[in-house]
Structures are given as C-alpha cells and as structure tokens.
Design a protein around this motif. Structure first.
Motif, PDB file in Angstrom:
ATOM      1  N   PRO A 200      15.585  46.968  15.994  1.00 36.77           N
ATOM      2  CA  PRO A 200      16.148  48.226  15.493  1.00 36.77           C
ATOM      3  C   PRO A 200      15.421  49.459  16.016  1.00 36.77           C
ATOM      4  CG  PRO A 200      15.951  46.639  13.714  1.00 36.77           C
ATOM      5  CD  PRO A 200      15.243  46.060  14.887  1.00 36.77           C
ATOM      6  N   ALA A 201      14.103  49.357  16.200  1.00 38.82           N
ATOM      7  CA  ALA A 201      13.344  50.513  16.681  1.00 38.82           C
ATOM      8  C   ALA A 201      13.754  50.878  18.098  1.00 38.82           C
ATOM      9  CB  ALA A 201      11.845  50.212  16.617  1.00 38.82           C
ATOM     10  N   ALA A 202      13.928  49.869  18.951  1.00 39.97           N
ATOM     11  CA  ALA A 202      14.324  50.139  20.338  1.00 39.97           C
ATOM     12  C   ALA A 202      15.730  50.715  20.405  1.00 39.97           C
ATOM     13  CB  ALA A 202      14.230  48.860  21.166  1.00 39.97           C
ATOM     14  N   ILE A 203      16.624  50.197  19.566  1.00 40.00           N
ATOM     15  CA  ILE A 203      18.003  50.686  19.553  1.00 40.00           C
ATOM     16  C   ILE A 203      18.043  52.134  19.063  1.00 40.00           C
ATOM     17  CG2 ILE A 203      20.279  50.344  18.509  1.00 40.00           C
ATOM     18  CD1 ILE A 203      19.519  47.328  18.379  1.00 40.00           C
ATOM     19  N   THR A 204      17.277  52.430  18.032  1.00 40.75           N
ATOM     20  CA  THR A 204      17.231  53.800  17.507  1.00 40.75           C
ATOM     21  C   THR A 204      16.628  54.756  18.533  1.00 40.75           C
ATOM     22  OG1 THR A 204      17.048  53.001  15.236  1.00 40.75           O
ATOM     23  CG2 THR A 204      16.330  55.255  15.660  1.00 40.75           C
ATOM     24  N   ALA A 205      15.604  54.312  19.232  1.00 37.49           N
ATOM     25  CA  ALA A 205      14.979  55.164  20.243  1.00 37.49           C
ATOM     26  C   ALA A 205      15.960  55.508  21.349  1.00 37.49           C
ATOM     27  CB  ALA A 205      13.753  54.460  20.826  1.00 37.49           C
ATOM     28  N   ALA A 206      16.851  54.587  21.673  1.00 37.42           N
ATOM     29  CA  ALA A 206      17.799  54.815  22.765  1.00 37.42           C
ATOM     30  C   ALA A 206      19.021  55.596  22.326  1.00 37.42           C
ATOM     31  CB  ALA A 206      18.226  53.467  23.359  1.00 37.42           C
ATOM     32  N   LEU A 207      19.480  55.381  21.088  1.00 38.03           N
ATOM     33  CA  LEU A 207      20.756  55.951  20.649  1.00 38.03           C
ATOM     34  C   LEU A 207      20.616  57.030  19.583  1.00 38.03           C
ATOM     35  CD1 LEU A 207      22.876  52.662  20.292  1.00 38.03           C
ATOM     36  CD2 LEU A 207      22.644  54.131  22.302  1.00 38.03           C
ATOM     37  N   GLY A 208      19.470  57.100  18.959  1.00 39.39           N
ATOM     38  CA  GLY A 208      19.319  57.961  17.788  1.00 39.39           C
ATOM     39  C   GLY A 208      19.566  59.436  18.026  1.00 39.39           C
ATOM     40  N   ASP A 209      19.242  59.953  19.216  1.00 37.94           N
ATOM     41  CA  ASP A 209      19.402  61.381  19.492  1.00 37.94           C
ATOM     42  C   ASP A 209      20.720  61.719  20.176  1.00 37.94           C
ATOM     43  OD1 ASP A 209      16.912  61.911  18.394  1.00 37.94           O
ATOM     44  OD2 ASP A 209      15.865  61.629  20.308  1.00 37.94           O
ATOM     45  N   ASP A 210      21.547  60.715  20.422  1.00 40.07           N
ATOM     46  CA  ASP A 210      22.815  60.987  21.086  1.00 40.07           C
ATOM     47  C   ASP A 210      23.755  61.738  20.138  1.00 40.07           C
ATOM     48  OD1 ASP A 210      24.599  60.030  23.570  1.00 40.07           O
ATOM     49  OD2 ASP A 210      25.814  59.915  21.732  1.00 40.07           O
ATOM     50  N   PRO A 211      24.416  62.797  20.622  1.00 40.16           N
ATOM     51  CA  PRO A 211      25.261  63.593  19.721  1.00 40.16           C
ATOM     52  C   PRO A 211      26.477  62.857  19.167  1.00 40.16           C
ATOM     53  CG  PRO A 211      25.537  64.291  22.013  1.00 40.16           C
ATOM     54  CD  PRO A 211      24.360  63.363  21.976  1.00 40.16           C
ATOM     55  N   ILE A 212      26.936  61.794  19.864  1.00 38.82           N
ATOM     56  CA  ILE A 212      28.120  61.072  19.399  1.00 38.82           C
ATOM     57  C   ILE A 212      27.759  59.877  18.529  1.00 38.82           C
ATOM     58  CG2 ILE A 212      30.134  59.715  20.132  1.00 38.82           C
ATOM     59  CD1 ILE A 212      30.319  61.482  22.571  1.00 38.82           C
ATOM     60  N   VAL A 213      26.891  59.009  19.025  1.00 38.01           N
ATOM     61  CA  VAL A 213      26.582  57.794  18.267  1.00 38.01           C
ATOM     62  C   VAL A 213      25.361  57.953  17.367  1.00 38.01           C
ATOM     63  CG1 VAL A 213      27.649  56.315  19.996  1.00 38.01           C
ATOM     64  CG2 VAL A 213      25.201  56.786  20.146  1.00 38.01           C
ATOM     65  N   GLY A 214      24.512  58.931  17.638  1.00 39.91           N
ATOM     66  CA  GLY A 214      23.304  59.133  16.833  1.00 39.91           C
ATOM     67  C   GLY A 214      23.584  59.327  15.350  1.00 39.91           C
ATOM     68  N   PRO A 215      24.476  60.260  14.977  1.00 39.18           N
ATOM     69  CA  PRO A 215      24.771  60.446  13.551  1.00 39.18           C
ATOM     70  C   PRO A 215      25.345  59.198  12.900  1.00 39.18           C
ATOM     71  CG  PRO A 215      25.517  62.340  14.825  1.00 39.18           C
ATOM     72  CD  PRO A 215      25.123  61.281  15.819  1.00 39.18           C
ATOM     73  N   ARG A 216      26.137  58.432  13.630  1.00 43.10           N
ATOM     74  CA  ARG A 216      26.690  57.200  13.069  1.00 43.10           C
ATOM     75  C   ARG A 216      25.597  56.156  12.851  1.00 43.10           C
ATOM     76  NH1 ARG A 216      30.620  59.477  16.260  1.00 43.10           N
ATOM     77  NH2 ARG A 216      32.777  59.361  15.463  1.00 43.10           N
ATOM     78  N   LEU A 217      24.655  56.090  13.795  1.00 45.25           N
ATOM     79  CA  LEU A 217      23.550  55.146  13.656  1.00 45.25           C
ATOM     80  C   LEU A 217      22.689  55.493  12.451  1.00 45.25           C
ATOM     81  CD1 LEU A 217      22.031  52.707  14.799  1.00 45.25           C
ATOM     82  CD2 LEU A 217      20.750  54.278  16.282  1.00 45.25           C
ATOM     83  N   ALA A 218      22.518  56.775  12.189  1.00 45.35           N
ATOM     84  CA  ALA A 218      21.725  57.199  11.030  1.00 45.35           C
ATOM     85  C   ALA A 218      22.341  56.714   9.724  1.00 45.35           C
ATOM     86  CB  ALA A 218      21.596  58.719  11.022  1.00 45.35           C
ATOM     87  N   GLN A 219      23.657  56.517   9.726  1.00 45.31           N
ATOM     88  CA  GLN A 219      24.352  56.029   8.536  1.00 45.31           C
ATOM     89  C   GLN A 219      24.480  54.503   8.528  1.00 45.31           C
ATOM     90  OE1 GLN A 219      25.275  58.129   6.047  1.00 45.31           O
ATOM     91  NE2 GLN A 219      24.244  59.703   7.279  1.00 45.31           N
ATOM     92  N   ALA A 220      23.945  53.856   9.538  1.00 42.28           N
ATOM     93  CA  ALA A 220      24.079  52.401   9.656  1.00 42.28           C
ATOM     94  C   ALA A 220      22.724  51.777   9.977  1.00 42.28           C
ATOM     95  CB  ALA A 220      25.103  52.043  10.733  1.00 42.28           C
ATOM     96  N   ARG A 221      21.730  52.056   9.138  1.00 45.44           N
ATOM     97  CA  ARG A 221      20.395  51.510   9.349  1.00 45.44           C
ATOM     98  C   ARG A 221      20.451  49.977   9.295  1.00 45.44           C
ATOM     99  NH1 ARG A 221      16.739  51.889   6.054  1.00 45.44           N
ATOM    100  NH2 ARG A 221      14.941  52.139   7.446  1.00 45.44           N
ATOM    101  N   GLY A 222      19.789  49.358  10.249  1.00 48.81           N
ATOM    102  CA  GLY A 222      19.810  47.901  10.307  1.00 48.81           C
ATOM    103  C   GLY A 222      21.050  47.343  10.975  1.00 48.81           C
ATOM    104  N   LEU A 223      21.683  48.164  11.831  1.00 48.49           N
ATOM    105  CA  LEU A 223      22.896  47.730  12.525  1.00 48.49           C
ATOM    106  C   LEU A 223      22.649  46.458  13.327  1.00 48.49           C
ATOM    107  CD1 LEU A 223      25.844  48.507  13.501  1.00 48.49           C
ATOM    108  CD2 LEU A 223      24.690  49.551  15.474  1.00 48.49           C
ATOM    109  N   ARG A 224      23.576  45.529  13.251  1.00 47.46           N
ATOM    110  CA  ARG A 224      23.562  44.333  14.083  1.00 47.46           C
ATOM    111  C   ARG A 224      24.954  44.132  14.673  1.00 47.46           C
ATOM    112  NH1 ARG A 224      18.867  44.790  12.537  1.00 47.46           N
ATOM    113  NH2 ARG A 224      17.329  43.098  12.463  1.00 47.46           N
ATOM    114  N   VAL A 225      25.007  43.516  15.849  1.00 45.74           N
ATOM    115  CA  VAL A 225      26.290  43.125  16.436  1.00 45.74           C
ATOM    116  C   VAL A 225      26.580  41.704  15.995  1.00 45.74           C
ATOM    117  CG1 VAL A 225      27.536  42.599  18.554  1.00 45.74           C
ATOM    118  CG2 VAL A 225      26.103  44.642  18.445  1.00 45.74           C
ATOM    119  N   PRO A 226      27.580  41.481  15.137  1.00 43.69           N
ATOM    120  CA  PRO A 226      27.903  40.114  14.727  1.00 43.69           C
ATOM    121  C   PRO A 226      28.255  39.271  15.947  1.00 43.69           C
ATOM    122  CG  PRO A 226      29.015  41.714  13.323  1.00 43.69           C
ATOM    123  CD  PRO A 226      28.453  42.481  14.475  1.00 43.69           C
ATOM    124  N   GLY A 227      27.587  38.142  16.085  1.00 47.66           N
ATOM    125  CA  GLY A 227      27.805  37.310  17.260  1.00 47.66           C
ATOM    126  C   GLY A 227      28.759  36.179  16.980  1.00 47.66           C
TER     127      GLY A 227
END
Length: 405
Positions: A200-227
């Motif tokens: 999660p830390a690496a994903i947040t570091a890469a996507l957290g500041d993006d204007p499109i997906v960053g705000p969505r990620l902030a609302q989805a802490r612990g995001l996982r891609v269901p496999g």
C-alpha cells in the motif's frame, strides 16, 4: 522479479532449476540471481527454501498432519531433506517443534487452518463486496464475513474458507479436501485472489498525488485488486461478462457450471460443483444456456486452447506477451486480455485503455480517446491496474464499461 516470485510461490523451484525459471521469465540465470540478491538480499533458491520452511513450520505447529504429508505440501523432495532443513534452521526436529507448540497451548486444527499475513491497511469489505457480486453459483459463496469456494488441484478436490483477522493483519484460511492436499499451491492462489502481497505504501507513493486517482485512493485506504483463484475460471468469466451486466454474467456462469462442472459428493454452504476444466468445457454442449453463437464459440475456443497448452494462463511472460497471446483467440479483444492479465495473472500494470467507462471518467464525463487515456496513464505506471480499479468505482460506471466482468 514479480513473475519469478509468483512462480516460486507456486513451486517452480521445488522440482525445476533456476535456469528453467529464468528461461520462463525471459532472462538469463545469472541476471535473475543478481536481481534477487540486489532487491531481496538472497538468491532465488534461498528465497524458495525460506518459503518452504515457513510453510512447513506453520503446518507442524498448527495442524496434526503427518510429517510426510507436510514435507510434500511444503515442497520438499523427500522426508529426509525436510527433517534436515527443519533441524538446521530451528535446532529442533519436527517432533520437538510440535511438542513445544502443544506445550505452549497452541491448538492444532483438525482441518488445515492457516494465517496469511498482509501489509496493512487492507480493505477487506471492499474486496469481499467485489467478489460477492461476481461469485459463480455453485463454485463460490460469499456472505458478510466469509469467502468460500471449491477447488481442484492435481489429484485433490475440496473447499476453502477465508475470513479476516484484522487484529493480526492476516486472513484465516481453512482447507478441507480429499487426497494429498496441495497446501502450497492453495496458499499461493489465495494470496493472489486477495492481493495479499500488495504494498500500500508504494501504491500511495505512486498514485497519491495524482489529481484524478489520488483523491479516490484517499477514500479507499487498503485498496486491493481482487484476483482469481483459478486463472482459467476467471478468463471464462471475463468472456461471459462482455457487454452484459455483472448479474447477467454471473447467471450465465452458473448455467455453464451446472451444465459442464463436476458435482461435489457432499454439497455444503451453497457449494455444489467444481468449475469445469478446460478439457470438460471444450467438449461440453453449451446450447440452450442463453449464449450467443459468437460467445459460445469464444468459450469453446478458449477452453480448447488451454486444454492443448496453446494458451497458458500463467505469470511466465510479460504483460505485453500475455495480451498479445490472448487477443489471438476468437472473441477476446484488448479489454478482455488486459482484464484477465490484471486479475488472473496478477499484472499490476494491466490497463484496458479502450474501456468506455475509464475514458469517460478520465474526461470528466466526456469520453476521451484511448490513446489520450494511455498517455494520461503513463503517470500511473507500474500501478495502472490499481488506477483502473479506482476509476471503475465511479457511480454508474458499471453500465458504461466495455465489460461487466
């Protein structure tokens, strides 16, 4: 590295060599060795040996399995090697480890029950809800707290049950089955199904500041891609989900299972069937199930390709190669290929840029061109799959996506 680690998890070095593993991921053995030492501080063989030992110790202390079965389940080639490895690392033989565990009050389970750890945070509720909406009738069953499914691996068939232990940052997995239980393969598949190796830390570091997906990620802490537990099953489910609703695809999947799956001798908890193998589906009569002729041909073609070995749904090639191979099959386009790569093969950078829903959200309500979305998504590498999942959570997106798989 990621592909090699997934193959090691599935036992690639239990019988095969480092040279064979390196060839499967497309590099030389020396280069693979250097990458492992650089990034993990250990050789591929050392990583594989450590994982064998960790699983063996867990089975020794948490189950009553005979040591010969534990040795096989953990990937050791003989009981002698198992005993030697345990004594060398833990300074005790397996019997002494088990006695010490019982003396400490750690109960041994009647069925095999294991804990699989993850890096917190972990959005269990979101993953479970996603899987619940797509659970294949008869094969999977999901309630408010538990995921259950049937499995067939090698000569073993049975069921697994997964629950969350948030206080331990782990999932609890119970395995019930007949035959020699392929514990290690089941563990690897459950980890992929729930994306337990995500950082999660690496994903947040890469996507957290993006204007499109960053705000969505902030609302989805612990995001996982269901496999996916079974890649072939997911690929069939993806084809069934083309241009139909999630509910419609689930209904069709249930009909396919009832027609060509293998019934369980003792159904329970809504689990009644094993998902059909590629061979079973390739020769099945799928008429009268509500499938179009084109969809039926696509399913049969995919099943025949997997049965013959022409299409291997394994993480042994790059994302680009996986997509290129899949799109050669009738009825499988770029969208389905990327979806299968993302969920079935665990490719975190898979990204279906042609998806109408993604293009619409990225354009602020007006779909942008796929090429424009691809350029925008360059900033999300190597986690474009997580970005896609965040964009797919947009309200009403399910009805506008290219697939509801």
């Amino acid at each position: 590295m990621a592909r090699a680690l997934r193959m090691i998890e599935e036992g690639a070095l239990d019988e095969g060599s480092v040279e064979q593993l390196a060839a499967r991921v497309g590099i030389g053995a020396r280069q693979l060795h250097r990458l492992f030492v650089k990034h993990l501080g250990a050789s591929p063989q050392a990583v594989a040996g450590n994982r064998r030992l960790l699983l063996a110790k867990q089975l020794i202390t948490e189950t009553e399995l005979p040591f010969s079965e534990i040795a096989a389940a953990a990937g050791f080639q003989s009981l002698r090697r198992f005993n030697d490895a345990v004594r060398t690392v833990y300074r005790r033989n397996p019997s002494e480890l088990r006695r010490a565990s019982k003396a400490s009050g750690t109960p041994a389970a009647a069925a095999i029950s294991l804990r699989l750890g993850y890096r917190p945070p972990f959005d269990w509720a979101r993953v479970l809800a996603y899987l619940a909406g797509r659970a294949i009738p008869g094969v999977e069953q999901v309630d408010a707290e538990t995921y259950r499914r049937t499995y067939r691996l090698g000569g073993s068939t049975g069921t697994i049950e997964v629950t969350h232990q948030p206080d331990r940052h782990a999932l609890s997995v119970r395995i019930d089955g007949a035959g020699a239980l392929p514990v290690r393969q089941i563990v690897a598949r459950v980890r992929r199904l729930f994306d337990l190796d995500a950082d999660p830390a690496a994903i947040t570091a890469a996507l957290g500041d993006d204007p499109i997906v960053g705000p969505r990620l902030a609302q989805a802490r612990g995001l996982r891609v269901p496999g996916a537990f079974e890649p072939f099953e997911l690929a069939i489910r993806a084809v069934l989900g083309q241009q139909v609703s999630v509910k419609g695809a689930t209904t069709l999947a249930g009909r396919v299972v009832q027609r060509s799956g293998t019934p369980l001798p003792s159904p329970r908890n809504g689990l009644t069937h094993l998902f059909p193998s590629p061979e079973e589906l390739a020769r099945a009569d799928l008429s009268g199930l509500g499938l179009t002729t084109g969809r039926e041909q696509a399913l049969k073609g995919l099943a025949a390709a997997c049965a013959s070995g022409a299409c291997e749904l394994k993480p042994s090639v790059s994302l680009e190669e996986s997509v290129a191979r899949l799109v050669t099959l009738p009825g499988i386009g770029e969208w389905t290929a990327h979806y299968v790569a993302l969920r079935a093969l665990g490719e975190p950078d898979a990204f279906p840029s042609a998806d109408l829903g993604l293009r619409k959200v990225a354009g602020g309500g007006v779909p942008i061109a796929p090429r424009a979305l691809e350029r925008m998504a360059e900033a999300w590498r190597p986690w474009r799959g997580y970005a896609a999942l965040l964009l797919w959570t947009e309200p009403m997106l399910e009805r506008t996506s290219s697939s509801a798989a």
